[in-house]
Design a protein around this motif. Structure first.
Motif, short mmCIF file in Angstrom:
data_model
loop_
_atom_site.label_atom_id
_atom_site.label_comp_id
_atom_site.label_asym_id
_atom_site.label_seq_id
_atom_site.Cartn_x
_atom_site.Cartn_y
_atom_site.Cartn_z
N ALA A 265 -35.39 -63.52 4.78
CA ALA A 265 -36.06 -64.68 4.23
C ALA A 265 -36.71 -65.58 5.36
N GLU A 333 -28.38 -63.72 -3.37
CA GLU A 333 -29.75 -64.49 -3.40
C GLU A 333 -29.44 -65.80 -4.18
N SER A 346 -37.02 -67.08 -0.64
CA SER A 346 -37.02 -65.69 -1.34
C SER A 346 -36.31 -64.89 -0.51
N ILE A 347 -35.82 -63.79 -0.83
CA ILE A 347 -35.50 -62.62 0.16
C ILE A 347 -36.04 -61.33 -0.17
#
Length: 351
Positions: A265, A333, A346-347
């Motif tokens: 991320a 997440e 966001s990952i």
């Protein structure tokens, strides 16, 4: 020809401690397997196991053919039910939740023929008399019946001396129900419970009665035997099976690879989020972390490692071979997105 000798009762009368196992699988095949062990006695449970008289009788039969002696626990101490168990040939019975001397004396009468009791005379129909093949059964049966009563709450302990003044053969202490009644449900090892049980065993032995208990704690087993307990159950077939089959499954699954996925991320607050997540889960999981590295391991096998850089947070999520890795990624997440609500977080996951 007299009633069959009750070897279990004879051993207790001779002061020979008898070690046993609880049989709760409610299955004749399982009981026969247990009967191949070297336990002195096996108790077929009709109180908490899904048994009825027919299923108990079938299990008693296979145990009788082994070196172990059968004992049956009734669901309740009703006179009509006791009569049926005795007529079925069960010589050793355990009655739960006995709370008074009057109740104990009623049970004594229930296991004896008139004029000393109220057991109905139907031996010609009964397996106990080998269906009238034992001509002296009615005159000799009483001496071969072993009546054990269960004291397992405060009312029973308060009435213990009166119960012991009856002609019951022995008193079985029930730590689990006693713990619940004393306000320590699920904790039979609580000091207050242990002290009450050991005191009761001492009193039972002093009164010349057989004292018994079921406990899986080796230290408690030793203490009870040292105090003079003569019938001791040290395990439960259901527990043994459950532990063994779960261990076997764990060992089998350990042959398979864990599931793993890595992600990155982009964020300049990586260290902050790493520490927030680790602190958040520290009360549920095994957690270790510093400014740049963190690890989380949940009891179910879900694991997470985190590395914080100046501009990114790297993650590796793992589960066991049958874990829900996708769901674990979603949980990770969702938590990090909540912590990073001030930025577009966001990952990027890579298998």
């Amino acid at each position: 020809m007299p009633a069959p000798l009750n070897a279990f009762k004879a051993a207790l009368q001779a002061g020979q401690p008898q070690v046993g196992c609880w049989i709760g699988m409610a299955d004749t095949y399982a009981a026969e397997i247990a009967a191949t062990s070297q336990f002195d006695w096996l108790l077929v449970d009709g109180e908490h196991a899904p048994n009825d008289l027919r299923s108990i009788l079938e299990q008693v039969r296979v145990i009788e053919g082994s070196g172990s002696q059968p004992v049956a626990r009734l669901p309740i101490g009703e006179t009509w039910m006791i009569k049926q168990y005795l007529d079925a040939g069960v010589q050793n019975i355990l009655v739960p939740m006995v709370e008074s001397g009057d109740q104990a004396r009623d049970l004594v009468r229930a296991v004896r023929y008139p004029p000393y009791g109220v057991r109905g005379v139907g031996s010609a129909l009964a397996r106990a008399s080998r269906f009238a093949a034992i001509p002296d059964y009615l005159k000799t049966a009483d001496k071969q019946i072993c009546l054990l009563v269960q004291v397992e709450n405060r009312a029973g302990l308060e009435a213990l001396d009166d119960i012991l003044a009856s002609d019951v053969d022995g008193v079985f202490l029930g730590p689990s129900d006693l713990a619940a009644d004393m306000g320590h449900i699920g904790d039979a090892s609580h000091t207050e419970v242990v002290e009450a049980v050991l005191d009761a065993i001492t009193r039972v032995v002093a009164a010349g009665k057989f004292a018994g208990i079921l406990t899986l704690d080796p230290a408690m087993q030793r203490k009870c035997l040292d105090l003079g307990a003569t019938f001791l159950a040290t395990n439960i077939d259901v527990t043994l099976f459950a532990q063994a089959v779960r261990r076997a499954a764990d060992e089998a699954l350990a042959l398979l690879p864990d599931q793993s996925v890595s992600g990155v991320a982009k964020t300049e607050a990586a260290s902050k989020y790493l520490q927030q997540l680790c602190k958040h889960w520290s009360h549920k999981a095994q957690v270790a972390f510093d400014d740049t590295h963190g690890s989380v391991e949940f009891p179910g096998g879900s694991r997470l490692t985190l590395v914080a850089g100046e501009t990114s947070l790297s993650l590796t999520a793992q589960t066991g071979p049958r874990g829900d890795l996708t769901r674990w990624q979603e949980v990770i997440e969702a938590h990090l997105v909540r912590f990073a609500f001030r930025e577009d977080f966001s990952i990027d996951w890579v298998d």
